[in-house]
Motif scaffolding. Sequence first.
Motif, PDB file in Angstrom:
ATOM      1  N   LYS A 195       1.148  -1.249  -0.167  1.00 42.96           N
ATOM      2  CA  LYS A 195      -0.128   0.271   0.290  1.00 42.96           C
ATOM      3  C   LYS A 195       1.182   1.443  -0.193  1.00 42.96           C
ATOM      4  O   LYS A 195       0.681   1.956  -0.647  1.00 42.96           O
ATOM      5  CB  LYS A 195      -1.101   0.192   1.508  1.00 42.96           C
ATOM      6  N   TYR A 242      -3.042  -3.075  -5.989  1.00 47.32           N
ATOM      7  CA  TYR A 242      -3.848  -4.329  -6.124  1.00 47.32           C
ATOM      8  C   TYR A 242      -2.122  -5.272  -5.368  1.00 47.32           C
ATOM      9  O   TYR A 242      -0.619  -5.407  -6.213  1.00 47.32           O
ATOM     10  CB  TYR A 242      -4.006  -5.294  -6.639  1.00 47.32           C
ATOM     11  N   GLU A 269      -0.231  -9.515  -6.654  1.00 46.15           N
ATOM     12  CA  GLU A 269      -0.571 -10.896  -7.416  1.00 46.15           C
ATOM     13  C   GLU A 269       0.322 -11.717  -6.516  1.00 46.15           C
ATOM     14  O   GLU A 269       1.576 -11.739  -6.741  1.00 46.15           O
ATOM     15  CB  GLU A 269      -0.254 -10.910  -8.949  1.00 46.15           C
ATOM     16  N   GLY A 304      -7.224 -12.595  -0.609  1.00 45.06           N
ATOM     17  CA  GLY A 304      -6.636 -13.324  -1.885  1.00 45.06           C
ATOM     18  C   GLY A 304      -7.855 -14.222  -2.498  1.00 45.06           C
ATOM     19  O   GLY A 304      -8.892 -15.182  -1.767  1.00 45.06           O
ATOM     20  N   ARG A 320      -5.301 -12.677  -6.662  1.00 46.16           N
ATOM     21  CA  ARG A 320      -4.986 -10.954  -6.532  1.00 46.16           C
ATOM     22  C   ARG A 320      -5.555 -10.613  -4.713  1.00 46.16           C
ATOM     23  O   ARG A 320      -6.311 -10.991  -4.432  1.00 46.16           O
ATOM     24  CB  ARG A 320      -5.712 -10.499  -7.930  1.00 46.16           C
ATOM     25  N   ILE A 321      -5.274  -9.969  -4.565  1.00 48.17           N
ATOM     26  CA  ILE A 321      -5.301  -9.456  -3.064  1.00 48.17           C
ATOM     27  C   ILE A 321      -5.708  -8.098  -3.569  1.00 48.17           C
ATOM     28  O   ILE A 321      -4.753  -6.803  -3.747  1.00 48.17           O
ATOM     29  CB  ILE A 321      -3.991  -9.382  -2.235  1.00 48.17           C
ATOM     30  N   GLU A 322      -6.976  -7.482  -3.364  1.00 50.29           N
ATOM     31  CA  GLU A 322      -7.421  -6.194  -3.062  1.00 50.29           C
ATOM     32  C   GLU A 322      -7.027  -5.055  -2.121  1.00 50.29           C
ATOM     33  O   GLU A 322      -6.826  -5.859  -1.695  1.00 50.29           O
ATOM     34  CB  GLU A 322      -8.671  -5.367  -3.793  1.00 50.29           C
ATOM     35  N   LEU A 323      -5.486  -4.114  -2.279  1.00 51.39           N
ATOM     36  CA  LEU A 323      -5.554  -2.943  -1.256  1.00 51.39           C
ATOM     37  C   LEU A 323      -6.156  -2.021  -1.426  1.00 51.39           C
ATOM     38  O   LEU A 323      -5.772  -0.995  -1.948  1.00 51.39           O
ATOM     39  CB  LEU A 323      -4.102  -2.970  -1.253  1.00 51.39           C
ATOM     40  N   ASP A 324      -7.369  -2.011  -0.246  1.00 52.02           N
ATOM     41  CA  ASP A 324      -8.496  -0.165  -0.462  1.00 52.02           C
ATOM     42  C   ASP A 324      -7.622  -0.160   0.048  1.00 52.02           C
ATOM     43  O   ASP A 324      -6.355   0.006   1.483  1.00 52.02           O
ATOM     44  CB  ASP A 324      -9.009  -0.827   0.131  1.00 52.02           C
TER      45      ASP A 324
END
Length: 189
Positions: free
Chosen positions: A136, A142, A144, A163, A184-188
């Motif tokens: 972040k 995101y 991967e 993920g 994939r991990i989305e980074l809010d």
Amino acid sequence: MHAIELLRPTTALLPSYISALEAGWSPDNVRKEVAAREQLHAIEVNAEAFVDGLDDPTASGGPIPLPDGSTVARLPSVVRWVWDGEVCGAIGFRWQAGTAELPPYVLGHIGFSVVPWKRGHGYARQALNLMLGEAKRQGLPYVELTVDPENIASQRVIAACNGVLMERFKKTAAYGLAVSLRYRIELDD
């Protein structure tokens, strides 16, 4: 669950890291024993240079070896040692400035490995969650991660960190064309 920290590698922590390598662990899930032997040799040759090379956010180090023996340009990267009073694993993060995209020879943004004798304590999940903060800070939307289909434990760790399985794919020839899974991990914000 035991709490862990992610520590920047230092020569003061090196004896604990060497012990893990000598006990049969490898921080590299792809090159395994070969990578462990290379690291032990590099430490023997120049421990300070080895430790310094693990923290390379400007990609100033030399090329990276792939499993087929070829080499590729290094990306900006950091390695942190998973610490619970001793080195019990490692997690690495690599990226390209200004984009979440990775070159085809880089399988994922983050890779992790916990020593076998400390698995099952939530260390990998904690380490991955902590490293997501670094991603972040680099401004990535995101990350991967790739994992072998038979590595159920790592799949569970990635899923526990939000993920989502994106695809089943064949790795490039440099990685032996093996089947892998991409998460994939989305980074809010």
